[in-house]
Design a protein around this motif. Structure first.
Motif, PDB file in Angstrom:
ATOM      1  N   THR A 148     -78.747 -32.475  16.733  1.00 19.24           N
ATOM      2  CA  THR A 148     -79.803 -31.486  16.521  1.00 19.24           C
ATOM      3  C   THR A 148     -80.038 -30.673  17.784  1.00 19.24           C
ATOM      4  O   THR A 148     -80.306 -29.465  17.724  1.00 19.24           O
ATOM      5  CB  THR A 148     -81.109 -32.173  16.090  1.00 19.24           C
ATOM      6  N   SER A 149     -79.941 -31.299  18.945  1.00 20.42           N
ATOM      7  CA  SER A 149     -80.094 -30.569  20.198  1.00 20.42           C
ATOM      8  C   SER A 149     -79.021 -29.496  20.345  1.00 20.42           C
ATOM      9  O   SER A 149     -79.316 -28.349  20.714  1.00 20.42           O
ATOM     10  CB  SER A 149     -80.032 -31.535  21.388  1.00 20.42           C
ATOM     11  N   ALA A 150     -77.762 -29.862  20.049  1.00 19.63           N
ATOM     12  CA  ALA A 150     -76.668 -28.894  20.152  1.00 19.63           C
ATOM     13  C   ALA A 150     -76.865 -27.739  19.189  1.00 19.63           C
ATOM     14  O   ALA A 150     -76.720 -26.562  19.553  1.00 19.63           O
ATOM     15  CB  ALA A 150     -75.331 -29.594  19.882  1.00 19.63           C
ATOM     16  N   ASN A 151     -77.221 -28.056  17.949  1.00 19.50           N
ATOM     17  CA  ASN A 151     -77.417 -26.994  16.968  1.00 19.50           C
ATOM     18  C   ASN A 151     -78.643 -26.148  17.304  1.00 19.50           C
ATOM     19  O   ASN A 151     -78.636 -24.927  17.122  1.00 19.50           O
ATOM     20  CB  ASN A 151     -77.550 -27.599  15.572  1.00 19.50           C
ATOM     21  N   SER A 152     -79.710 -26.784  17.799  1.00 16.36           N
ATOM     22  CA  SER A 152     -80.921 -26.038  18.152  1.00 16.36           C
ATOM     23  C   SER A 152     -80.654 -25.077  19.302  1.00 16.36           C
ATOM     24  O   SER A 152     -81.212 -23.974  19.340  1.00 16.36           O
ATOM     25  CB  SER A 152     -82.048 -27.005  18.530  1.00 16.36           C
ATOM     26  N   MET A 154     -77.999 -23.449  19.796  1.00 13.64           N
ATOM     27  CA  MET A 154     -77.352 -22.275  19.223  1.00 13.64           C
ATOM     28  C   MET A 154     -78.375 -21.332  18.593  1.00 13.64           C
ATOM     29  O   MET A 154     -78.132 -20.127  18.475  1.00 13.64           O
ATOM     30  CB  MET A 154     -76.308 -22.708  18.192  1.00 13.64           C
ATOM     31  N   HIS A 155     -79.524 -21.870  18.194  1.00 12.94           N
ATOM     32  CA  HIS A 155     -80.586 -21.041  17.612  1.00 12.94           C
ATOM     33  C   HIS A 155     -81.530 -20.493  18.671  1.00 12.94           C
ATOM     34  O   HIS A 155     -81.972 -19.344  18.581  1.00 12.94           O
ATOM     35  CB  HIS A 155     -81.384 -21.861  16.587  1.00 12.94           C
ATOM     36  N   THR A 156     -81.866 -21.321  19.644  1.00 19.74           N
ATOM     37  CA  THR A 156     -82.789 -20.904  20.720  1.00 19.74           C
ATOM     38  C   THR A 156     -82.180 -21.278  22.062  1.00 19.74           C
ATOM     39  O   THR A 156     -82.609 -22.246  22.701  1.00 19.74           O
ATOM     40  CB  THR A 156     -84.170 -21.565  20.547  1.00 19.74           C
ATOM     41  N   PRO A 157     -81.152 -20.549  22.507  1.00 20.13           N
ATOM     42  CA  PRO A 157     -80.442 -20.907  23.735  1.00 20.13           C
ATOM     43  C   PRO A 157     -81.355 -20.824  24.951  1.00 20.13           C
ATOM     44  O   PRO A 157     -82.180 -19.923  25.100  1.00 20.13           O
ATOM     45  CB  PRO A 157     -79.311 -19.874  23.802  1.00 20.13           C
ATOM     46  N   ALA A 158     -81.189 -21.801  25.851  1.00 18.71           N
ATOM     47  CA  ALA A 158     -81.979 -21.860  27.089  1.00 18.71           C
ATOM     48  C   ALA A 158     -81.185 -22.628  28.133  1.00 18.71           C
ATOM     49  O   ALA A 158     -80.261 -23.390  27.798  1.00 18.71           O
ATOM     50  CB  ALA A 158     -83.321 -22.539  26.836  1.00 18.71           C
ATOM     51  N   GLY A 159     -81.502 -22.442  29.403  1.00 14.57           N
ATOM     52  CA  GLY A 159     -80.890 -23.208  30.483  1.00 14.57           C
ATOM     53  C   GLY A 159     -79.437 -22.895  30.742  1.00 14.57           C
ATOM     54  O   GLY A 159     -78.718 -23.726  31.291  1.00 14.57           O
ATOM     55  N   TYR A 160     -78.993 -21.692  30.389  1.00 19.72           N
ATOM     56  CA  TYR A 160     -77.581 -21.335  30.505  1.00 19.72           C
ATOM     57  C   TYR A 160     -77.417 -20.139  31.444  1.00 19.72           C
ATOM     58  O   TYR A 160     -78.368 -19.426  31.791  1.00 19.72           O
ATOM     59  CB  TYR A 160     -77.023 -20.954  29.130  1.00 19.72           C
ATOM     60  N   GLN A 386     -77.484 -15.702  11.121  1.00 19.65           N
ATOM     61  CA  GLN A 386     -76.461 -14.660  11.173  1.00 19.65           C
ATOM     62  C   GLN A 386     -77.097 -13.332  11.617  1.00 19.65           C
ATOM     63  O   GLN A 386     -78.281 -13.111  11.414  1.00 19.65           O
ATOM     64  CB  GLN A 386     -75.805 -14.532   9.794  1.00 19.65           C
ATOM     65  N   PRO A 387     -76.281 -12.479  12.251  1.00 19.09           N
ATOM     66  CA  PRO A 387     -74.824 -12.529  12.418  1.00 19.09           C
ATOM     67  C   PRO A 387     -74.363 -13.187  13.713  1.00 19.09           C
ATOM     68  O   PRO A 387     -73.377 -12.746  14.321  1.00 19.09           O
ATOM     69  CB  PRO A 387     -74.458 -11.044  12.407  1.00 19.09           C
ATOM     70  N   TYR A 388     -75.064 -14.229  14.151  1.00 18.75           N
ATOM     71  CA  TYR A 388     -74.752 -14.851  15.432  1.00 18.75           C
ATOM     72  C   TYR A 388     -74.367 -16.316  15.256  1.00 18.75           C
ATOM     73  O   TYR A 388     -74.860 -16.994  14.359  1.00 18.75           O
ATOM     74  CB  TYR A 388     -75.968 -14.787  16.372  1.00 18.75           C
ATOM     75  N   THR A 389     -73.500 -16.807  16.166  1.00 15.53           N
ATOM     76  CA  THR A 389     -73.322 -18.249  16.327  1.00 15.53           C
ATOM     77  C   THR A 389     -74.262 -18.763  17.413  1.00 15.53           C
ATOM     78  O   THR A 389     -74.899 -19.799  17.250  1.00 15.53           O
ATOM     79  CB  THR A 389     -71.867 -18.601  16.672  1.00 15.53           C
ATOM     80  N   VAL A 390     -74.347 -18.047  18.527  1.00 16.65           N
ATOM     81  CA  VAL A 390     -75.381 -18.304  19.538  1.00 16.65           C
ATOM     82  C   VAL A 390     -76.361 -17.149  19.433  1.00 16.65           C
ATOM     83  O   VAL A 390     -76.020 -16.008  19.752  1.00 16.65           O
ATOM     84  CB  VAL A 390     -74.786 -18.411  20.957  1.00 16.65           C
TER      85      VAL A 390
END
Length: 472
Positions: A148-152, A154-160, A386-390
């Motif tokens: 769930t962390s990995a998938n989340s 992709m929806h709300t990217p942070a710390g990158y 969509q239309p995003y993966t990240v």
């Protein structure tokens, strides 16, 4: 073989197909593992043979479900390399470790203790066996946490960070793991798994109570399932509301698609109960609305402002039709679950929980409601991204491997055939297990030691009466 569809669309269909098959098994095994831990704990506490019989009954079902979940998960993960290699290349430095941690912690924990939990009671004793059962249950929850962390993310990217070549790299692992949507999505997912298992268990219990209302094991499983429905469903509705507020903050276009709003509403949006979103015409046709209620639900204010899809560029909008309907399916089933829970409390108060045939009959079709709800929720959140993966950073069209549409179409057809044959047989076997009444468990399936003391396994005097241990 491609039916006029592009490689991107076919790859998305293939991933959706495989993840749908995969997701229903962990959703069930997460709840079943915890259910087994509770049953085993009750057996050790009360020494009531009924709980041990139920543990033996459901452990076989869990083992089959767990196995199908592992196999389908491995197949699904290969698609990151075959169909989505660009996504793997650009986001792999963030997503890869999270999935690796899932294997390193959760999968090793489950695999290490699974054999003891299923077969080791007589060999290791009750205490260590209970530890093993608890470790398997904890392992399923840890697995859900990492995935769930990995998938989340992709929806709300942070710390990158993003380098000159467009490659994501980690800057703050705490921010990556505990990204803004993660707490809500994890809680929502785990509660959904518990409800999925509860209604499946309740349906099995109801099936056997309709045949024999005095079946004590069926009474126990139905009672426990209805307690879960009555207590957890309201919690899930509250968590869902909090998750919706989080999504409105971070993914407003998804909310607009889910609600079927193309126009923005500055002074309160209606709740569209039914309609048919038309992205070409940019309107929801045949809409049945309740004024202001949409804003009250989404913002907790009558005149809360809601952005419509027209507020976003066309190329950045998710398709509205699928999330609009899947969201309503999920919510509708949630309300039915709430109704079942309240009905069971009424029947319990009037001491008719096990004899109210209308309640028992209603529990049968609700047995699959959790599976449909989790899939509907999954489609809502993934199509709404969509239309995003990240989200907002990497488009789905730019994440695709350099593959041709006919190749993806051929592999999709192969997946469909193999999955329906293999997993169809597995599901058929599960239903055969469900139909077996939880009254009689073969003596050889039960464990010695405390079990024998409880009278479940023949002792020496009983063996003599039955003709000795080798009488068969």
């Amino acid at each position: 073989m491609t039916f006029g569809m592009t490689a991107e669309i076919l790859a998305r269909i293939q991933f959706a197909f495989t993840v749908s098959f995969h997701f229903i098994f962990p959703a069930f095994s997460i709840g079943t593992a915890s259910f087994l831990a509770v049953l085993n704990g009750l057996w050790l506490w009360k020494r009531d043979p009924a709980y041990l019989k139920l543990f033996e009954y459901w452990k076989t079902i869990f083992a089959v479900t767990f196995g199908m979940g592992v196999v389908s998960g491995i197949v699904m993960s290969y698609q990151f390399g075959t169909n989505w290699s660009v996504f793997s290349d650009r986001a792999g430095a963030v997503i890869g470790p999270l999935m690796g941690y899932e294997v390193l912690t959760a999968f090793f924990l489950e695999a290490g203790f699974l054999g003891i939990a299923l077969f080791g009671r007589r060999r290791v004793g009750d205490t260590l066996h209970m530890v093993a059962v608890a470790m398997v249950a904890i392992g399923t929850l840890v697995s859900a946490t990492w995935i769930t962390s990995a998938n989340s993310w992709m929806h709300t990217p942070a710390g990158y960070g993003i380098d000159a070549n467009g490659i994501f790299y980690p800057e703050d692992w705490w921010a990556i793991i505990f990204n803004p949507s993660f707490p809500y999505r994890l809680t929502h997912t785990v509660l959904a798994a518990f409800l999925t298992t509860a209604f499946a268990v309740g349906a099995v219990g109801a099936w056997h109570l309709l045949k024999d209302s005095t079946n004590r094991q069926a009474r126990i499983m139905f009672s426990m399932a209805m307690w879960m429905a009555a207590i957890v469903t309201p919690m899930q509705i509250l968590v869902g509301d909090m998750h919706g507020l989080n999504t409105l903050e971070h993914q407003p276009a998804k909310i607009a698609a889910m609600e079927g709003h193309y126009e923005s509403h500055e002074d309160g949006a209606p709740l569209i109960l039914f309609g048919i979103p038309d992205d070409e015409a940019e309107e929801t046709k045949y809409a049945i609305e309740i004024p202001k209620l949409g804003s009250l639900i989404l913002t907790h204010e009558w005149d809360g402002a809601i952005e419509g899809l027209k507020a976003f560029p066309k190329e950045d909008r998710p398709p509205a039709l699928i999330p609009f309907f899947t969201f309503r399916i999920m919510v509708g089933l949630g309300l039915l679950m709430l109704g079942m829970g309240m009905w069971s409390l009424w029947a319990r108060y009037h001491k008719t929980l096990y004899t109210n045939r209308w309640l028992l009959r209603a529990a049968l079709p609700m047995g699959g409601s959790g599976f449909v709800a989790v899939l509907a929720g999954w489609y809502t959140t993934e199509v709404g991204r969509q239309p995003y993966t990240v989200y907002g950073l990497l488009r789905t069209a730019d994440s695709l491997s350099p593959v041709a549409a006919p190749a993806v179409g051929a592999s999709l057809l192969a997946f469909v055939i193999v999955y329906f044959l293999v997993f169809g047989a597995g599901v058929f076997y599960l239903f055969r297990l469900f139909r077996r009444p939880p009254l009689e468990i073969e003596d050889m399936e039960l464990e010695k030691g405390p079990t024998r003391a409880a009278g479940l396994v023949p002792g020496p005097a009983q063996e003599e009466t039955l003709g000795g241990p080798n009488a068969h």
